[in-house]
Design an enzyme around this catalytic site. Sequence first.
Site, mmCIF file in Angstrom:
data_model
loop_
_atom_site.group_PDB
_atom_site.id
_atom_site.type_symbol
_atom_site.label_atom_id
_atom_site.label_comp_id
_atom_site.label_asym_id
_atom_site.label_seq_id
_atom_site.Cartn_x
_atom_site.Cartn_y
_atom_site.Cartn_z
ATOM 1 N N TYR A 107 -13.377 -4.424 11.731
ATOM 2 C CA TYR A 107 -12.119 -3.711 11.528
ATOM 3 C C TYR A 107 -11.219 -3.869 12.747
ATOM 4 O O TYR A 107 -10.028 -4.197 12.619
ATOM 5 C CB TYR A 107 -12.379 -2.227 11.271
ATOM 6 C CG TYR A 107 -11.106 -1.414 11.177
ATOM 7 C CD1 TYR A 107 -10.258 -1.546 10.082
ATOM 8 C CD2 TYR A 107 -10.748 -0.528 12.183
ATOM 9 C CE1 TYR A 107 -9.079 -0.821 9.992
ATOM 10 C CE2 TYR A 107 -9.571 0.206 12.106
ATOM 11 C CZ TYR A 107 -8.741 0.058 11.011
ATOM 12 O OH TYR A 107 -7.577 0.775 10.939
ATOM 13 N N GLY A 124 0.810 -1.214 0.000
ATOM 14 C CA GLY A 124 0.000 0.000 0.000
ATOM 15 C C GLY A 124 0.840 1.259 0.000
ATOM 16 O O GLY A 124 0.507 2.244 0.670
ATOM 17 N N ALA A 125 1.918 1.250 -0.777
ATOM 18 C CA ALA A 125 2.867 2.367 -0.767
ATOM 19 C C ALA A 125 2.426 3.541 -1.625
ATOM 20 O O ALA A 125 3.144 4.538 -1.708
ATOM 21 C CB ALA A 125 4.233 1.877 -1.252
ATOM 22 N N ASN A 126 1.270 3.455 -2.248
ATOM 23 C CA ASN A 126 0.881 4.495 -3.206
ATOM 24 C C ASN A 126 0.251 5.725 -2.575
ATOM 25 O O ASN A 126 0.167 6.775 -3.205
ATOM 26 C CB ASN A 126 -0.072 3.923 -4.264
ATOM 27 C CG ASN A 126 -1.284 3.261 -3.645
ATOM 28 O OD1 ASN A 126 -1.168 2.141 -3.149
ATOM 29 N ND2 ASN A 126 -2.431 3.916 -3.662
ATOM 30 N N GLY A 157 -1.001 7.946 1.419
ATOM 31 C CA GLY A 157 -1.092 8.042 2.861
ATOM 32 C C GLY A 157 0.166 7.632 3.600
ATOM 33 O O GLY A 157 1.293 7.986 3.233
#
Length: 303
Positions: free
Chosen positions: A175, A21-23, A25
């Site tokens: 969650y 999820g490095a794209n 935030g």
Amino acid sequence: MENFSLESISSQKGKVAIVTGANNGIGFETALALAKKKATVILACRSLAKAQKAMSEILPKVPDADLEILLVDLMSLESVRAFAKEFSKKYDRLDFLIANAGIMMPPFQITKDGFESQFGVNFLAHFVLVKRLFPILKTTLGSRVVMLSSLAHKNAKIDFTNLNAEKNYSTWKVYGQSKLACLIFAYELQRRIEDNGLKLKSLAAHPGFSSTNLGHLLPSVGAKLFAPFASFIGQDAKAGALPILQAALDPSANGGEYFGPSGFKEIKGLPKVVSSSSRSHDLLVASKLWTAAEEMTHEKFEI
């Protein structure tokens, strides 16, 4: 442990990091910081376009950044396995595995493998990723696994009768359960590492309350109205990434430690070692969760 400072961290040239999820935030800020420290950074993302955009934003800030995009869809264990296989063909070391990617409070949906999406993406996909990359991790001197948890873990419990929301689906409860599972796994992984005399470290971190969470927590109109106050309540993604970076880079960090913001209720502030719920330290639950993950994913994870 003294206050953590990225400036005091020496060059990480020659080391290899994966950030899921490095794209955007916190994942983006983590990747950017590692690139600034000269590490080779694998941008592990689902979308090629979004990964390329992230790369295009990092390069002007770090012109000599050593970046590579490898696609992975955490909604699919087949994709996770393919990612691990591709990485293992290209690299013979892995110093930092940052399990950052996750989803937060979506409408009920299932992954391609039939898992409730939050438990499947946040925990089970990363369980398989760590397992598949463990042969490289344990042969890389000083390697670290960093699992992302959340403040939401504190009121959560693992409901083994409802792991896939078989009975009911509460977005917040599910969650919290997924993030508690990530934390329990980080602790249990460290125990098994120590029991087997290995030298790598398993740690966990949470970002506090980041303004980047607004889109998940509130309807779009509410998020827009609330955004101006976000900086007073929480912190931006760059600050939210600091606990993750301390877990990965701080030379004095120990396996099994959990990092988060030092401010009131761990909402924001400089990073430090923080405590976690009593449920996160339950050894029987940890063992049962590990077994459940193996059975659900059909992945026997032996250290």
